[in-house]
Each structure stands twice: as structure tokens, then as C-alpha cells.
Design a protein around this motif. Structure first.
Motif, PDB file in Angstrom:
ATOM      1  N   TRP A  44       0.834  -1.192   0.000  1.00  0.00           N
ATOM      2  CA  TRP A  44       0.000   0.000   0.000  1.00  0.00           C
ATOM      3  C   TRP A  44       0.871   1.244   0.000  1.00  0.00           C
ATOM      4  O   TRP A  44       1.944   1.276   0.600  1.00  0.00           O
ATOM      5  CB  TRP A  44      -0.894   0.013   1.236  1.00  0.00           C
ATOM      6  CG  TRP A  44      -2.078  -0.895   1.144  1.00  0.00           C
ATOM      7  CD1 TRP A  44      -2.183  -2.051   0.427  1.00  0.00           C
ATOM      8  CD2 TRP A  44      -3.317  -0.728   1.814  1.00  0.00           C
ATOM      9  NE1 TRP A  44      -3.405  -2.616   0.605  1.00  0.00           N
ATOM     10  CE2 TRP A  44      -4.129  -1.821   1.458  1.00  0.00           C
ATOM     11  CE3 TRP A  44      -3.814   0.217   2.679  1.00  0.00           C
ATOM     12  CZ2 TRP A  44      -5.427  -1.979   1.926  1.00  0.00           C
ATOM     13  CZ3 TRP A  44      -5.105   0.061   3.158  1.00  0.00           C
ATOM     14  CH2 TRP A  44      -5.900  -1.019   2.778  1.00  0.00           C
ATOM     15  N   ASP A  45       0.380   2.302  -0.631  1.00  0.00           N
ATOM     16  CA  ASP A  45       1.056   3.589  -0.572  1.00  0.00           C
ATOM     17  C   ASP A  45       0.205   4.550   0.267  1.00  0.00           C
ATOM     18  O   ASP A  45      -0.849   4.159   0.797  1.00  0.00           O
ATOM     19  CB  ASP A  45       1.332   4.141  -1.969  1.00  0.00           C
ATOM     20  CG  ASP A  45       0.058   4.376  -2.789  1.00  0.00           C
ATOM     21  OD1 ASP A  45      -1.044   4.432  -2.214  1.00  0.00           O
ATOM     22  OD2 ASP A  45       0.187   4.517  -4.021  1.00  0.00           O
ATOM     23  N   ARG A  46       0.646   5.762   0.386  1.00  0.00           N
ATOM     24  CA  ARG A  46      -0.046   6.756   1.210  1.00  0.00           C
ATOM     25  C   ARG A  46      -1.496   6.939   0.756  1.00  0.00           C
ATOM     26  O   ARG A  46      -2.403   7.034   1.577  1.00  0.00           O
ATOM     27  CB  ARG A  46       0.697   8.089   1.166  1.00  0.00           C
ATOM     28  CG  ARG A  46       0.075   9.139   2.057  1.00  0.00           C
ATOM     29  CD  ARG A  46       0.909  10.382   2.123  1.00  0.00           C
ATOM     30  NE  ARG A  46       2.194  10.011   2.700  1.00  0.00           N
ATOM     31  CZ  ARG A  46       3.309  10.715   2.572  1.00  0.00           C
ATOM     32  NH1 ARG A  46       3.303  11.828   1.892  1.00  0.00           N
ATOM     33  NH2 ARG A  46       4.423  10.316   3.136  1.00  0.00           N
ATOM     34  N   GLN A  47      -1.723   6.970  -0.544  1.00  0.00           N
ATOM     35  CA  GLN A  47      -3.063   7.158  -1.076  1.00  0.00           C
ATOM     36  C   GLN A  47      -3.995   6.015  -0.653  1.00  0.00           C
ATOM     37  O   GLN A  47      -5.153   6.253  -0.314  1.00  0.00           O
ATOM     38  CB  GLN A  47      -3.006   7.247  -2.600  1.00  0.00           C
ATOM     39  CG  GLN A  47      -4.328   7.551  -3.244  1.00  0.00           C
ATOM     40  CD  GLN A  47      -4.204   7.682  -4.758  1.00  0.00           C
ATOM     41  OE1 GLN A  47      -3.126   7.616  -5.327  1.00  0.00           O
ATOM     42  NE2 GLN A  47      -5.331   7.862  -5.408  1.00  0.00           N
ATOM     43  N   ASP A  48      -3.485   4.796  -0.641  1.00  0.00           N
ATOM     44  CA  ASP A  48      -4.297   3.651  -0.205  1.00  0.00           C
ATOM     45  C   ASP A  48      -4.722   3.817   1.251  1.00  0.00           C
ATOM     46  O   ASP A  48      -5.879   3.561   1.609  1.00  0.00           O
ATOM     47  CB  ASP A  48      -3.518   2.342  -0.366  1.00  0.00           C
ATOM     48  CG  ASP A  48      -3.249   1.994  -1.820  1.00  0.00           C
ATOM     49  OD1 ASP A  48      -4.116   2.253  -2.673  1.00  0.00           O
ATOM     50  OD2 ASP A  48      -2.155   1.473  -2.093  1.00  0.00           O
ATOM     51  N   VAL A  50      -4.940   6.615   2.988  1.00  0.00           N
ATOM     52  CA  VAL A  50      -5.871   7.738   3.129  1.00  0.00           C
ATOM     53  C   VAL A  50      -7.275   7.305   2.712  1.00  0.00           C
ATOM     54  O   VAL A  50      -8.257   7.572   3.424  1.00  0.00           O
ATOM     55  CB  VAL A  50      -5.393   8.959   2.315  1.00  0.00           C
ATOM     56  CG1 VAL A  50      -6.474  10.024   2.230  1.00  0.00           C
ATOM     57  CG2 VAL A  50      -4.116   9.540   2.927  1.00  0.00           C
ATOM     58  N   LEU A  51      -7.392   6.635   1.570  1.00  0.00           N
ATOM     59  CA  LEU A  51      -8.697   6.176   1.110  1.00  0.00           C
ATOM     60  C   LEU A  51      -9.323   5.203   2.102  1.00  0.00           C
ATOM     61  O   LEU A  51     -10.517   5.299   2.422  1.00  0.00           O
ATOM     62  CB  LEU A  51      -8.579   5.518  -0.269  1.00  0.00           C
ATOM     63  CG  LEU A  51      -9.875   4.974  -0.861  1.00  0.00           C
ATOM     64  CD1 LEU A  51     -10.918   6.075  -1.010  1.00  0.00           C
ATOM     65  CD2 LEU A  51      -9.592   4.310  -2.193  1.00  0.00           C
TER      66      LEU A  51
END
Length: 186
Positions: A44-48, A50-51
Motif C-alpha cells: 500500500w502507498d499513502r493514497q491507499d 488515506v482512502l
């Protein structure tokens, strides 16, 4: 954060369920981070994150709103069942897609089911009887999506049956709450 009104409790005992709810959601949010430490299958990255946090916050907020709107256990459970089902429907679509893969535009139809729920809840003013009808409408919308998918060559009936049953289970809980409220009304 002290609850009053429909929830009927304040202080520590009234807060225990909130601590369990939000603590559980935070633990769930951290689970992918823990998984990333032991496997390369989860990346996972930061966007994952956050979502996922937004999705979990919506579920927690919906459950908390349900508790505030009614003291009836059936109503509260109906809200929780619907919120968790909505979360799982979105999560499945974002993760792997229900129709084909997550990039298949047909998966956007599942958003329509949630829109039916949101609009229905607002029209019903979140009253139990109206929420029961809204959940039935969501079950019908779920079947319509499956029928359209089938017409386009995609077989999603097993998942459709599961979600339709969950929406109908939530409807039954709201109906029970409505009957309970009607029987205690002056």
C-alpha cells in the motif's frame, strides 16, 4: 464526546462502545501496515491508507449516527449491517473489482446501489419504516446490477445473492425497530 439524547447514556459506560468501535476501526486501518512488514503481497502507498481511512471513518460515522438517531437495538444493528455491507461493496470494487477487474467501468454500477441507499435514507428522514423500504430498494438495485452484468456476459449472482440478503436483513431489522416504535407510541 459524551453521548446524550437517543443513546441514553453518558460517561464511561456510554463511551465503551465508542472506544471499541473506533479502536477496532483504527486496528483495521493499521492491519495492512502490519501485513506489509511480513509479506510483499501487500504494498500500500499513502493514497491507499488515506482512502481506507476515509472509508473506515464513513462506516464509523454511520454507526455512530445510527446510535444517536435511535435507542432501538434493531435500528442500530440495521444501520451497522448496512454500513458494513456498503463498506465491503466499495472495498471489493476498489481492490479487485466485482465485474472483471477493478478497472472495469461496469463496476461503477455498484455506486448506484449506494446512491439509492443515501437518497432513500434522506427521503425517509432516517425513520425506521422508511429505512426498511430503502434497504429493500437497495436489494432490488443489487439484483438489477447483476441482471445488467449478466446481459453483458458477466456472472456475479453468488455475490449478488449475498449482498441482497444482507440488505434485506437490514430491512428486517429496521422493520422490527419501526414496529417496536409503533407499539410504544402513545
Amino acid at each position: 464526546w459524551i453521548m446524550t439524547g437517543a443513546a441514553g447514556r453518558s460517561g464511561w459506560r456510554g463511551q465503551a462502545w465508542r472506544l471499541a468501535l473506533w479502536g477496532g476501526l483504527i486496528a483495521l486501518w493499521l492491519l495492512p501496515l502490519a501485513a506489509m512488514q511480513v509479506t510483499t503481497e501487500v504494498a500500500w502507498d499513502r493514497q491507499d491508507f488515506v482512502l481506507f481511512a476515509v472509508m473506515l471513518t464513513v462506516v464509523g460515522g454511520a454507526i455512530e449516527a445510527g446510535v444517536r438517531l435511535s435507542g432501538a437495538p434493531a435500528y442500530r444493528l440495521g444501520v451497522a449491517v448496512a454500513a458494513v455491507a456498503g463498506f465491503l461493496l466499495v472495498w471489493a470494487n476498489l481492490a479487485v473489482g466485482v465485474i472483471g477487474n477493478e478497472e472495469n467501468p461496469l463496476n461503477a454500477m455498484f455506486g448506484g446501489i449506494l446512491i439509492v441507499g443515501i437518497i432513500g435514507a434522506v427521503i425517509a428522514r432516517f425513520r425506521a419504516a422508511g429505512m426498511a423500504r430503502t434497504m429493500i430498494a437497495m436489494a432490488v438495485a443489487q439484483v438489477v446490477v447483476a441482471a445488467v452484468a449478466q446481459a453483458l456476459g458477466h456472472f456475479i449472482w453468488p455475490m449478488t445473492v449475498v449482498f441482497a440478503c444482507v440488505w434485506l436483513g437490514s430491512a428486517a431489522l429496521f422493520r422490527k425497530a419501526a414496529r417496536s416504535a409503533a407499539s410504544t407510541a402513545p
